[in-house]
Write a protein that holds these residues in place. Structure first.
Motif, PDB file in Angstrom:
ATOM      1  N   GLU A   1      -2.659 -13.229  14.601  1.00 36.01           N
ATOM      2  CA  GLU A   1      -3.065 -14.279  13.673  1.00 36.01           C
ATOM      3  C   GLU A   1      -3.422 -15.578  14.385  1.00 36.01           C
ATOM      4  O   GLU A   1      -4.319 -16.291  13.971  1.00 36.01           O
TER       5      GLU A   1
ATOM      6  N   LEU B   1       1.776 -14.922   5.408  1.00 30.51           N
ATOM      7  CA  LEU B   1       2.348 -13.737   6.056  1.00 30.51           C
ATOM      8  C   LEU B   1       3.865 -13.789   5.858  1.00 30.51           C
ATOM      9  O   LEU B   1       4.637 -14.090   6.772  1.00 30.51           O
TER      10      LEU B   1
ATOM     11  N   ASP C   1       0.871  -7.513   6.830  1.00 34.58           N
ATOM     12  CA  ASP C   1      -0.327  -7.929   6.094  1.00 34.58           C
ATOM     13  C   ASP C   1      -0.059  -9.221   5.335  1.00 34.58           C
ATOM     14  O   ASP C   1       1.064  -9.464   4.870  1.00 34.58           O
TER      15      ASP C   1
ATOM     16  N   LYS D   1      -1.560 -11.475  -0.743  1.00 33.11           N
ATOM     17  CA  LYS D   1      -2.783 -11.867  -1.439  1.00 33.11           C
ATOM     18  C   LYS D   1      -2.466 -12.267  -2.886  1.00 33.11           C
ATOM     19  O   LYS D   1      -1.511 -11.760  -3.503  1.00 33.11           O
TER      20      LYS D   1
ATOM     21  N   TRP E   1     -12.206 -12.093   2.613  1.00 31.13           N
ATOM     22  CA  TRP E   1     -11.826 -11.817   3.998  1.00 31.13           C
ATOM     23  C   TRP E   1     -12.311 -12.932   4.923  1.00 31.13           C
ATOM     24  O   TRP E   1     -11.706 -13.198   5.966  1.00 31.13           O
TER      25      TRP E   1
ATOM     26  N   ARG F   1      -5.304 -16.343  -0.071  1.00 33.17           N
ATOM     27  CA  ARG F   1      -3.995 -16.578   0.522  1.00 33.17           C
ATOM     28  C   ARG F   1      -3.413 -17.855  -0.067  1.00 33.17           C
ATOM     29  O   ARG F   1      -4.065 -18.898  -0.076  1.00 33.17           O
TER      30      ARG F   1
ATOM     31  N   GLN G   1       3.751  -8.697  -0.712  1.00 27.24           N
ATOM     32  CA  GLN G   1       2.320  -8.472  -0.517  1.00 27.24           C
ATOM     33  C   GLN G   1       1.465  -9.071  -1.625  1.00 27.24           C
ATOM     34  O   GLN G   1       0.283  -9.325  -1.418  1.00 27.24           O
TER      35      GLN G   1
END
Length: 767
Positions: free
Chosen positions: A114, A156, A183, A186, A217, A223, A262
């Protein structure tokens, strides 16, 4: 964003040092003061003895005491080099027994994706963790926690960081950070509860945060970020306040994370209230006897819904106008008188101009490269003059337009002990202004081609431009040297000098090439007539050599046959430009106009070449922008010669009429070569709209376009039937290498002989 901002990271563990020194203090025995005959240090492995002696508060021959011994322990612990320090007294000798801290031999990262490794290494080193630095477990633990927080800021939530310390020989350690990133969480759902007047989809469309989509993306707007959520809540609040809902309130914003960390759900609860209509606006306070002048600035209209943006704009306009009269600290307060029963509101604007001030001094800060004078000469506010808000605003914009700085701010500071003076500080943040490009390409046409360019817009911080370009392409070779001094005179007259040698060898349908060589040079001056208008004039000399070849186009062959292979021209240039756009790269409002005349008054070639351009940008509803562009080129031969073919205009492709192959418009020579024409008309329109999911990001936009135009030979009649037209869609991206445009379209008006190229791209173009 730096993964580990130094200002937020770890501070030296002073508490640990203090405790260690306190614990070590009993090692100093209570003794009577005596004169030191010698000092010995034991236990050193890597540390230079001079470092130890430099930290001691005593020397050989000094009187030693318990207080000096305690001070020596504190000083040695404060160096951060030692894990333990003791002082033993042997007669009149002080023996310092030290145990060095381990030294970090390597810092490694496992599973890091990241963050950028080099940025992370630098940030850790700035905080005391790096190769060759003393090992401190407390700093390592804080680094681990800070890295975890940075992962959380990027959604994250399942990320784990484990630190492994491995001892090695010679009292060294290896530090390894093992990341299990997982991951990113989202945003799965965004709900707005309590909204009745506007549709939920309309309100969520105002937010930068969004659920996952086909482009998130790239934007990463799916996020969760607390800062982005706060900005979105402000957008919702502004949307309601600008439509009359004066008492709108966000009552709650709840963030829910799924058990597997997640998925994120956002639930925003709002209370809309009732709409209010403005009944009138009343002025209160002191308006310097210019009440009518201030009333002209009021953007609030009776009978319309209350709009917070109009109220804010009006109070700002009032404050700015007071500033123009020298009242830098004027206060303008907007009060509302609400009548809930009738759904109306009155607005009261109360003003207190306070005192008139003048500017004592102007300072420049943050310019690590650019000279002060480069910034100061753009300022229209003078020192020891009355404060003028309009001039200060204009000055900031002029400094910003230089392009040398990422940010430009002007801060006002009251002068202590005075009531009528302020100092201005121009805070700038430098940005790279140099450009070095090296390129190697290979193609069937050019074979191996080398290109290089060195450009510096702010050479040595002087504000001058210097450029050198070299190209060895088989079809076009060039050597260009350019320099511009924007303040050749103290009045702001610029001077530019160009020296060049260019050759072009275009292909034609017969497979042959013809060469045109253009050595030349020019000098030009720019005279500013206003803050937006500049007049340019200059003179140049250029030689043109038309080489012989079996495939030379007929017009070039005839020109060469009648007037010779070599031609010399001495063109005078005169131009005018006015730039009122809000941005030169991605404008959303404003206008750009220019006219340029090139007149060859001497030499073998006599001609007049006129080129004019007009651009206008209109901000539309829902972040849409309409851009219109028109360009006209007109060439006329002088004396007994026609307009020279090698000065022709070209059309087709990006920057002209898209969908048609680059420079392919106009009459095609019997050899198949594209030779352009002496007349040119180019019309473009573009409707920009943001890429879904990118919010207000103007660096990446989609646009629909419609183009029309063509080029004609000298004397050829311009008719509507000869116009070419196209339409399509495109993508505009402000990339690191410059503005990039991609377009795909279809021809609307064409001829069978036209060459169509539906997909086109170009770097460094506006329209």
């Amino acid at each position: 964003m730096l993964p580990l901002p130094p200002h937020r990271l770890f501070r030296p563990a002073m508490a640990v040092v203090a405790i260690a020194a306190a614990l070590a203090a009993p090692a100093v025995q209570a003794i009577e003061p005596f004169v030191l005959q010698d000092i010995r240090v034991e236990g050193l492995q890597r540390t230079d003895p001079g470092t130890v002696f430099a930290a001691l508060p005593f020397r050989v021959g000094d009187t030693y005491s318990d207080d000096k011994g305690a001070a020596a322990l504190r000083a040695l612990f404060a160096t951060g080099l030692f894990k333990d320090v003791r002082i033993e007294i042997e007669g009149r000798i002080a023996v310092l027994i030290v145990e060095e801290r381990p030294v970090i031999e390597t810092v490694t990262f496992v599973g890091l994706k990241e963050f950028d490794k080099d940025v992370l290494v630098k940030s850790l080193k700035d905080s005391g963790i790096g190769e060759g630095l003393p090992f401190d477990r407390a700093l390592i633990d804080r680094a681990e926690q800070e890295i975890k927080r940075q992962y959380l800021s990027r959604s994250l939530y399942g990320a784990e960081v484990v630190t492994t310390i491995t001892p090695t020989e010679r009292n060294r350690v290896n530090v390894s950070f093992t990341m299990t990133e997982g991951d990113a969480a989202k945003i799965k759902e965004i709900r707005i509860v309590g909204a009745k007047v506007f549709k939920e989809s309309e309100l969520t469309g105002l937010m930068d945060l969004t659920t996952s989509g086909w482009l998130t993306w790239y934007t990463k707007n799916d996020r969760y970020s607390r800062a982005k959520l706060n900005a979105d809540l402000d957008n919702l609040r502004a949307y309601y306040l600008n439509r009359g809902y004066l008492e709108f309130n966000v009552e709650n914003a709840q963030v829910t994370i799924s058990p597997d960390k997640q998925d994120i759900s956002l639930t925003i609860t709002v209370k809309e209230g009732q709409p209010y209509t403005v009944t009138g606006v009343r002025l209160e306070g002191e308006y310097l006897g210019k009440d009518e002048e201030f009333k002209q600035l009021i953007g609030i209209r009776a009978g319309e819904p209350y709009r917070a943006a109009a109220v804010t704009a009006t109070t700002k306009a009032f404050t700015d106008r007071f500033g123009n009269f020298g009242y830098a600290f004027a206060r303008v307060e907007a009060r509302t008188e609400i009548d809930r029963a009738n759904g109306t509101v009155g607005v009261v604007l109360a003003a207190d101009p306070q005192r008139r001030v003048y500017v004592r001094r102007i300072d420049v800060a943050g310019n690590t490269r650019t000279r002060d004078e480069v910034v100061r000469r753009e300022f229209r506010q003078l020192e020891s003059s009355w404060y003028d808000g309009e001039r200060i605003k204009m000055s900031r914009e002029r400094v910003d337009r230089l392009g040398y700085f990422k940010e430009v701010e002007v801060n006002e500071n009251e002068v202590a002990g005075t009531a009528d003076q302020v100092d201005l500080t121009v805070n700038v943040t430098e940005r790279p202004t140099g450009n070095l490009q090296l390129g190697v390409s290979f193609s069937s046409a050019d074979r191996l081609a080398l290109s290089a360019s060195v450009k510096q817009e702010n050479v040595f911080g002087s504000g001058n431009y210097l450029g050198l370009e070299v190209n060895t392409s088989k079809t076009g070779r060039s050597l260009v040297f350019s320099t511009v001094d924007p303040y050749f005179t103290v009045d702001g007259i610029s001077r530019g000098i160009d020296l060049y040698y260019r050759t072009s060898r275009p292909f034609n349908s017969l497979g042959d090439q013809y060469q045109i060589a253009n050595p030349g040079g020019a000098i030009r001056f720019g005279v500013p007539f206003s803050e937006y208008d500049t007049v340019f004039f200059g003179i140049g000399i250029e030689q043109t050599n038309i080489g012989a070849s079996s495939g030379i186009p007929a017009q070039y062959f005839n020109y060469r046959r009648l007037y010779g292979a070599n031609s010399t021209s001495l063109p005078l240039t005169l131009g005018w430009a006015r730039d009122q756009r809000d941005s030169a790269i991605s404008p959303t409002a404003g206008r750009y106009q220019r006219v340029n005349v090139e007149w060859s008054i001497a030499g073998d070639v006599r001609f007049v070449r006129l080129n004019g351009q007009y651009q206008q940008f209109f901000p539309l509803w829902q972040k849409l922008t309409l851009g219109l562009n028109g360009e006209v080129g007109w060439g006329i031969g002088q004396g007994s010669r026609p307009y020279p073919v090698f000065k022709n205009f070209y059309g087709g492709g990006l920057g002209s009429v898209r969908v048609f192959e680059q420079n392919s418009l106009g009459v095609i020579d019997p050899t198949g070569a594209y030779i352009g024409g002496a007349r040119k008309i180019n019309l473009n329109s573009e409707l920009y709209f943001p890429v879904p999911g990118t919010g207000n990001d103007k660096s990446l936009r989609i646009f629909a376009f419609a183009d029309a135009g063509n080029v004609w030979r000298e004397g050829e009649k311009i008719t509507g039937a000869s116009i070419r037209a196209s339409a399509g869609l495109g993508l505009s991206w402000i990339s690191p290498v410059g503005p990039l445009k991609l377009s795909w379209g279809v021809p609307l008006k064409k001829q069978p002989t036209d060459r169509i190229q539906r997909f086109q791209f170009q770097i460094g173009t506006a329209f």
